[in-house]
Write a protein that holds these residues in place. Structure first.
Motif, mmCIF file in Angstrom:
data_model
loop_
_atom_site.group_PDB
_atom_site.id
_atom_site.type_symbol
_atom_site.label_atom_id
_atom_site.label_comp_id
_atom_site.label_asym_id
_atom_site.label_seq_id
_atom_site.Cartn_x
_atom_site.Cartn_y
_atom_site.Cartn_z
ATOM 1 N N ASP A 169 0.824 -1.209 0.000
ATOM 2 C CA ASP A 169 0.000 0.000 0.000
ATOM 3 C C ASP A 169 0.854 1.253 0.000
ATOM 4 N N CYS A 170 0.376 2.266 -0.697
ATOM 5 C CA CYS A 170 1.113 3.527 -0.814
ATOM 6 C C CYS A 170 0.705 4.496 0.289
ATOM 7 N N ASP A 171 0.981 4.101 1.502
ATOM 8 C CA ASP A 171 0.768 4.970 2.657
ATOM 9 C C ASP A 171 1.932 4.743 3.615
ATOM 10 N N ARG A 172 1.916 5.428 4.723
ATOM 11 C CA ARG A 172 3.037 5.333 5.663
ATOM 12 C C ARG A 172 3.230 3.899 6.177
ATOM 13 N N GLU A 173 2.127 3.223 6.459
ATOM 14 C CA GLU A 173 2.227 1.841 6.932
ATOM 15 C C GLU A 173 2.801 0.927 5.851
ATOM 16 N N GLY A 174 2.364 1.113 4.604
ATOM 17 C CA GLY A 174 2.904 0.329 3.502
ATOM 18 C C GLY A 174 4.388 0.558 3.313
ATOM 19 N N GLU A 175 4.809 1.800 3.530
ATOM 20 C CA GLU A 175 6.234 2.131 3.415
ATOM 21 C C GLU A 175 7.023 1.425 4.519
ATOM 22 N N ILE A 186 6.157 -1.364 6.089
ATOM 23 C CA ILE A 186 6.173 -2.800 5.796
ATOM 24 C C ILE A 186 7.167 -3.081 4.671
ATOM 25 N N SER A 187 7.237 -2.185 3.689
ATOM 26 C CA SER A 187 8.225 -2.341 2.615
ATOM 27 C C SER A 187 9.633 -2.403 3.184
ATOM 28 N N ASP A 188 9.901 -1.547 4.153
ATOM 29 C CA ASP A 188 11.223 -1.534 4.779
ATOM 30 C C ASP A 188 11.490 -2.865 5.489
ATOM 31 N N GLU A 189 10.494 -3.403 6.168
ATOM 32 C CA GLU A 189 10.666 -4.679 6.865
ATOM 33 C C GLU A 189 10.897 -5.817 5.886
ATOM 34 N N VAL A 190 10.131 -5.840 4.802
ATOM 35 C CA VAL A 190 10.306 -6.887 3.788
ATOM 36 C C VAL A 190 11.684 -6.759 3.145
ATOM 37 N N ARG A 191 12.079 -5.535 2.836
ATOM 38 C CA ARG A 191 13.407 -5.302 2.251
ATOM 39 C C ARG A 191 14.496 -5.842 3.178
ATOM 40 N N PHE A 192 14.388 -5.537 4.466
ATOM 41 C CA PHE A 192 15.379 -5.980 5.451
ATOM 42 C C PHE A 192 15.500 -7.502 5.457
ATOM 43 N N VAL A 193 14.368 -8.193 5.481
ATOM 44 C CA VAL A 193 14.371 -9.657 5.507
ATOM 45 C C VAL A 193 14.958 -10.222 4.208
ATOM 46 N N CYS A 194 14.557 -9.651 3.082
ATOM 47 C CA CYS A 194 15.048 -10.151 1.794
ATOM 48 C C CYS A 194 16.548 -9.909 1.638
ATOM 49 N N LEU A 195 17.037 -8.796 2.156
ATOM 50 C CA LEU A 195 18.476 -8.522 2.072
ATOM 51 C C LEU A 195 19.288 -9.490 2.922
ATOM 52 N N VAL A 214 12.103 2.959 -1.553
ATOM 53 C CA VAL A 214 11.413 3.097 -0.270
ATOM 54 C C VAL A 214 11.689 4.502 0.248
ATOM 55 N N ASN A 215 10.651 5.189 0.693
ATOM 56 C CA ASN A 215 10.797 6.537 1.228
ATOM 57 C C ASN A 215 11.277 6.434 2.680
ATOM 58 N N GLU A 216 12.557 6.652 2.876
ATOM 59 C CA GLU A 216 13.162 6.508 4.202
ATOM 60 C C GLU A 216 12.558 7.482 5.226
#
Length: 99
Positions: free
Chosen positions: A41-47, A49-58, A93-95
């Motif tokens: 989702d393109c909201d703050r929560e989606g951003e 969660i994107s960071d969390e998914v990115r962290f796990v995938c990295l 991802v918008n840091e």
């Protein structure tokens, strides 16, 4: 502590035990990925969660980060034209929304 101190407090992320299979699956899939596109989702929560998914995938494939192969899709509907537009205009991802 004074509420203002919370702005500089370290963030401690933890996950419930029942989320471990999902984390393992994301790490395993990332190992063979040449790029990662985060479609949340393109909201703050989606951003966030994107960071969390990115962290796990990295953790599964650090090359995605070192080769700058992590992207963020921005969309508002799941119509074909909107999905195609999102693929043509991938961002990051918008840091500022993550922290």
């Amino acid at each position: 502590c004074p509420p203002i101190a919370l702005f500089d407090a370290p963030i401690d992320t933890s996950y419930r035990e029942d989320m471990e299979p999902l984390e393992r699956m994301l790490r395993d899939l990332a190992r063979s990925a040449s790029a990662l596109i985060l479609w949340l989702d393109c909201d703050r929560e989606g951003e966030a969660i994107s960071d969390e998914v990115r962290f796990v995938c990295l953790k599964g494939n650090p090359r995605l980060g070192t080769q700058n192969r992590v992207f963020r899709a921005k969309f508002s509907t799941v119509l074909p034209g909107e999905i195609q537009r999102a693929l043509r205009t991938l961002g990051r991802v918008n840091e500022n929304f993550v922290q």
